[in-house]
Motif scaffolding. Structure first.
Motif, mmCIF file in Angstrom:
data_model
loop_
_atom_site.group_PDB
_atom_site.id
_atom_site.type_symbol
_atom_site.label_atom_id
_atom_site.label_comp_id
_atom_site.label_asym_id
_atom_site.label_seq_id
_atom_site.Cartn_x
_atom_site.Cartn_y
_atom_site.Cartn_z
ATOM 1 N N GLU A 60 0.870 -1.177 0.000
ATOM 2 C CA GLU A 60 0.000 0.000 0.000
ATOM 3 C C GLU A 60 0.904 1.223 0.000
ATOM 4 O O GLU A 60 1.620 1.475 0.968
ATOM 5 C CB GLU A 60 -0.915 -0.009 1.224
ATOM 6 C CG GLU A 60 -1.998 1.051 1.168
ATOM 7 C CD GLU A 60 -2.942 0.950 2.352
ATOM 8 O OE1 GLU A 60 -4.162 0.892 2.134
ATOM 9 O OE2 GLU A 60 -2.452 0.932 3.493
ATOM 10 N N GLU A 63 0.496 7.780 -3.640
ATOM 11 C CA GLU A 63 0.584 8.205 -5.031
ATOM 12 C C GLU A 63 1.863 9.010 -5.262
ATOM 13 O O GLU A 63 2.231 9.861 -4.465
ATOM 14 C CB GLU A 63 -0.640 9.057 -5.381
ATOM 15 C CG GLU A 63 -0.742 9.443 -6.837
ATOM 16 C CD GLU A 63 -1.985 10.255 -7.113
ATOM 17 O OE1 GLU A 63 -2.558 10.116 -8.201
ATOM 18 O OE2 GLU A 63 -2.383 11.035 -6.224
ATOM 19 N N ALA A 108 3.956 5.726 -8.867
ATOM 20 C CA ALA A 108 2.697 5.035 -8.582
ATOM 21 C C ALA A 108 1.517 5.970 -8.825
ATOM 22 O O ALA A 108 1.506 7.112 -8.382
ATOM 23 C CB ALA A 108 2.691 4.539 -7.144
ATOM 24 N N ALA A 110 -3.063 5.864 -9.729
ATOM 25 C CA ALA A 110 -4.265 5.071 -9.477
ATOM 26 C C ALA A 110 -4.342 3.851 -10.389
ATOM 27 O O ALA A 110 -4.838 2.800 -9.999
ATOM 28 C CB ALA A 110 -5.501 5.946 -9.648
ATOM 29 N N TYR A 113 -3.133 0.239 -9.318
ATOM 30 C CA TYR A 113 -3.969 -0.574 -8.432
ATOM 31 C C TYR A 113 -4.291 -1.914 -9.085
ATOM 32 O O TYR A 113 -4.721 -1.981 -10.229
ATOM 33 C CB TYR A 113 -5.258 0.209 -8.173
ATOM 34 C CG TYR A 113 -6.284 -0.461 -7.316
ATOM 35 C CD1 TYR A 113 -7.169 -1.381 -7.856
ATOM 36 C CD2 TYR A 113 -6.402 -0.151 -5.971
ATOM 37 C CE1 TYR A 113 -8.135 -1.987 -7.076
ATOM 38 C CE2 TYR A 113 -7.367 -0.738 -5.187
ATOM 39 C CZ TYR A 113 -8.233 -1.656 -5.741
ATOM 40 O OH TYR A 113 -9.184 -2.254 -4.960
ATOM 41 N N SER A 137 -2.291 -1.430 -3.659
ATOM 42 C CA SER A 137 -3.262 -0.339 -3.698
ATOM 43 C C SER A 137 -2.531 0.987 -3.508
ATOM 44 O O SER A 137 -1.444 1.042 -2.930
ATOM 45 C CB SER A 137 -4.333 -0.518 -2.616
ATOM 46 O OG SER A 137 -3.736 -0.571 -1.331
ATOM 47 N N ILE A 138 -3.130 2.037 -4.010
ATOM 48 C CA ILE A 138 -2.540 3.369 -3.969
ATOM 49 C C ILE A 138 -3.286 4.220 -2.950
ATOM 50 O O ILE A 138 -4.515 4.288 -2.963
ATOM 51 C CB ILE A 138 -2.595 4.039 -5.356
ATOM 52 C CG1 ILE A 138 -1.918 3.147 -6.394
ATOM 53 C CG2 ILE A 138 -1.938 5.412 -5.311
ATOM 54 C CD1 ILE A 138 -0.481 2.817 -6.095
ATOM 55 N N LYS A 139 -2.522 4.842 -2.060
ATOM 56 C CA LYS A 139 -3.106 5.741 -1.073
ATOM 57 C C LYS A 139 -2.924 7.184 -1.537
ATOM 58 O O LYS A 139 -1.907 7.533 -2.132
ATOM 59 C CB LYS A 139 -2.437 5.550 0.290
ATOM 60 C CG LYS A 139 -2.658 4.177 0.902
ATOM 61 C CD LYS A 139 -1.993 4.059 2.255
ATOM 62 C CE LYS A 139 -2.672 4.917 3.303
ATOM 63 N NZ LYS A 139 -2.094 4.684 4.658
#
Length: 233
Positions: A60, A63, A108, A110, A113, A137-139
């Motif tokens: 995780e 971005e 990174a 979206a 993901y 996943s991208i935070k």
């Protein structure tokens, strides 16, 4: 896959096994009519183990930061030559020549993901082993916190119910902090409480003593204990 051949002119039966995995381990016997052979144990030794996929910095990631996938085989027989392939949601990814065990996503976003997997390949023996996929996943850092009030009409009266909501334009799993006259409100009280997600503060019966300056802050935490903070005006 196993195949069976029967020699003509005899009662011999040959059972050929392509030993592709340890799933072929076990005891084998043969029978002809009512006659049964002794048990024979077959033990398959792996030429190489299933690959291990790890992610740097973390599965995780915020971005804009780089993500590196590293595919390694912990155990392999000497002189076994391996090649590696990476997949995102079952679609093959183009590897960098000479660095096929490493796949780097430089920025990174979206679209990164998804579920990633790697495969170790030995072309000499046509062996392929795949690591179960890892989800990336991208935070998003919190940005643009705004304090919104909900009242009946244009002015609040004594005894009215007041709802203050802390709204952020974007941000993954934000945590909210509430301030009154720049003093952090740590716990709910008889006069107000904060909702379970922390995004709203409710004043049950507005009184003169509640006429203060309120603001909120939204925070979330990135890798290496990096803290992102957005505060309302």
């Amino acid at each position: 896959m196993a195949r069976r051949s029967i020699q003509r002119g005899s009662q011999d039966v040959n059972h050929h096994i392509a030993l592709n995995s340890t799933d072929d381990n076990g005891w084998y016997i043969c029978k002809i009519d009512w006659s049964e052979s002794r048990n024979v144990k077959v033990q398959v030794q792996e030429r190489f183990a299933k690959p291990v996929l790890r992610v740097e910095l973390a599965p995780e990631v915020f971005e804009g930061l780089s993500v590196t996938l590293i595919c390694t085989v912990p155990v392999a027989k000497p002189f076994v030559q391996l090649h590696y392939s990476f997949y995102k949601d079952s679609a093959a990814l183009e590897a960098v020549p000479g660095q096929d065990s490493v796949y780097t996503i430089n920025a990174a976003a979206a679209k990164v993901y998804g579920n990633y997997a790697c495969e170790a390949i030995n072309t000499v023996y046509s062996l392929r082993k795949t690591r179960i996929s890892i989800h990336i996943s991208i935070k998003l850092p919190v940005t643009d916190a705004v304090l919104i009030s909900f009242i009946n009409g244009t002015e609040i009266q004594s005894g009215d119910h007041l709802v203050l909501r802390c709204w952020v334009r974007e941000g993954t799993e934000p945590k909210f902090l509430w301030y009154r006259d720049n003093v952090l409100l740590r716990n709910s009280s008889a006069g107000y409480h904060v909702t379970a997600d922390g995004g709203e503060q409710l004043i049950h019966s507005f009184q003169r003593d509640d006429v203060r300056r309120y603001h909120c802050a939204a925070v979330n935490e990135g890798t290496n204990n990096t803290i992102f903070n957005a505060t309302s005006d």
